[in-house]
Design a protein around this motif. Structure first.
Motif, PDB file in Angstrom:
ATOM      1  N   UNK A   1       1.223  16.148   4.975  1.00 57.39           N
ATOM      2  CA  UNK A   1       2.586  15.642   4.958  1.00 57.39           C
ATOM      3  C   UNK A   1       2.673  14.387   4.089  1.00 57.39           C
ATOM      4  N   UNK A   2       3.818  14.169   3.547  1.00 56.15           N
ATOM      5  CA  UNK A   2       4.053  13.006   2.697  1.00 56.15           C
ATOM      6  C   UNK A   2       5.023  12.073   3.416  1.00 56.15           C
ATOM      7  N   UNK A   3       4.634  10.782   3.466  1.00 59.27           N
ATOM      8  CA  UNK A   3       5.460   9.776   4.131  1.00 59.27           C
ATOM      9  C   UNK A   3       5.666   8.591   3.201  1.00 59.27           C
ATOM     10  N   UNK A   4       6.661   7.819   3.508  1.00 61.56           N
ATOM     11  CA  UNK A   4       6.862   6.542   2.837  1.00 61.56           C
ATOM     12  C   UNK A   4       6.147   5.479   3.654  1.00 61.56           C
ATOM     13  N   UNK A   5       5.590   4.492   2.989  1.00 63.79           N
ATOM     14  CA  UNK A   5       4.896   3.414   3.694  1.00 63.79           C
ATOM     15  C   UNK A   5       5.863   2.779   4.692  1.00 63.79           C
ATOM     16  N   UNK A   7       5.743  -0.134   6.017  1.00 66.11           N
ATOM     17  CA  UNK A   7       5.956  -1.571   5.844  1.00 66.11           C
ATOM     18  C   UNK A   7       6.794  -1.873   4.597  1.00 66.11           C
ATOM     19  N   UNK A   8       6.326  -1.473   3.437  1.00 68.90           N
ATOM     20  CA  UNK A   8       7.047  -1.802   2.198  1.00 68.90           C
ATOM     21  C   UNK A   8       8.113  -0.773   1.845  1.00 68.90           C
ATOM     22  N   UNK A   9       7.978   0.426   2.325  1.00 73.33           N
ATOM     23  CA  UNK A   9       8.916   1.521   2.070  1.00 73.33           C
ATOM     24  C   UNK A   9       9.056   1.863   0.584  1.00 73.33           C
ATOM     25  N   UNK A  10       8.061   1.459  -0.223  1.00 73.57           N
ATOM     26  CA  UNK A  10       8.094   1.735  -1.660  1.00 73.57           C
ATOM     27  C   UNK A  10       7.071   2.773  -2.076  1.00 73.57           C
ATOM     28  N   UNK A  11       5.942   2.779  -1.421  1.00 76.26           N
ATOM     29  CA  UNK A  11       4.835   3.655  -1.793  1.00 76.26           C
ATOM     30  C   UNK A  11       4.885   4.956  -1.007  1.00 76.26           C
ATOM     31  N   UNK A  12       4.403   5.998  -1.620  1.00 75.38           N
ATOM     32  CA  UNK A  12       4.267   7.274  -0.938  1.00 75.38           C
ATOM     33  C   UNK A  12       2.865   7.354  -0.350  1.00 75.38           C
ATOM     34  N   UNK A  13       2.789   7.709   0.912  1.00 76.64           N
ATOM     35  CA  UNK A  13       1.505   7.782   1.601  1.00 76.64           C
ATOM     36  C   UNK A  13       1.230   9.235   1.989  1.00 76.64           C
ATOM     37  N   UNK A  14       0.029   9.673   1.695  1.00 78.95           N
ATOM     38  CA  UNK A  14      -0.340  11.056   1.996  1.00 78.95           C
ATOM     39  C   UNK A  14      -1.187  11.163   3.258  1.00 78.95           C
ATOM     40  N   UNK A  15      -2.009  10.148   3.535  1.00 77.80           N
ATOM     41  CA  UNK A  15      -2.977  10.264   4.631  1.00 77.80           C
ATOM     42  C   UNK A  15      -2.717   9.294   5.771  1.00 77.80           C
ATOM     43  N   UNK A  18       0.522   3.588   6.037  1.00 80.24           N
ATOM     44  CA  UNK A  18       0.568   2.377   5.224  1.00 80.24           C
ATOM     45  C   UNK A  18      -0.073   2.627   3.863  1.00 80.24           C
ATOM     46  N   UNK A  19       0.519   2.050   2.828  1.00 79.54           N
ATOM     47  CA  UNK A  19      -0.076   2.133   1.495  1.00 79.54           C
ATOM     48  C   UNK A  19      -1.275   1.174   1.432  1.00 79.54           C
ATOM     49  N   UNK A  20      -2.095   1.250   0.412  1.00 82.56           N
ATOM     50  CA  UNK A  20      -3.275   0.373   0.330  1.00 82.56           C
ATOM     51  C   UNK A  20      -2.943  -1.125   0.386  1.00 82.56           C
TER      52      UNK A  20
END
Length: 81
Positions: A1-5, A7-15, A18-20
Motif C-alpha cells: 500500500x502507498x501512504x503519505x507521510x 508527519x510532513x504529508x509531502x513524501x510518499x511512503x511505501x513501507x 513516516x518518510x526517512x
C-alpha cells in the motif's frame, strides 16, 4: 500500500507511515525527549519579530563592514600601484 507521510504529508511512503526525514526527527525525539526537540526547534528556527529585526540589522552591519573593508583594500591597492 502507498501512504503519505503522517508527519510532513509531502513524501510518499511505501513501507511505513513516516518518510526517512520524519523518521529521523522521531529518532531524535526518542533520544532526547519530545520536549527537548521542540525546544531546540523553537530556539533555532523560530524567532520573535524583535529578534528578526536584530538579526536583519546585524546582517546589514556585517555587509556594510565587509564592503567598507573591500573599499579600503581597493584604495590601498591604487596607492601602491
Amino acid at each position: 500500500m502507498v501512504f503519505s507521510c503522517t508527519l510532513c504529508e509531502n513524501e510518499t511512503c511505501y513501507w511505513s507511515n513516516l518518510c526517512p526525514s520524519c523518521r529521523k526527527v522521531k529518532h531524535y525525539m526518542s533520544c532526547f525527549s519530545r520536549d527537548r526537540v521542540v525546544e531546540v526547534l523553537d530556539n533555532v528556527l523560530a524567532r520573535s519579530e524583535d529578534k528578526q529585526d536584530l538579526k536583519i540589522e546585524l546582517e546589514i552591519r556585517k555587509e556594510i563592514a565587509k564592503k567598507e573593508a573591500d573599499l579600503t583594500k581597493k584604495k590601498k591597492v591604487k596607492f601602491v600601484a
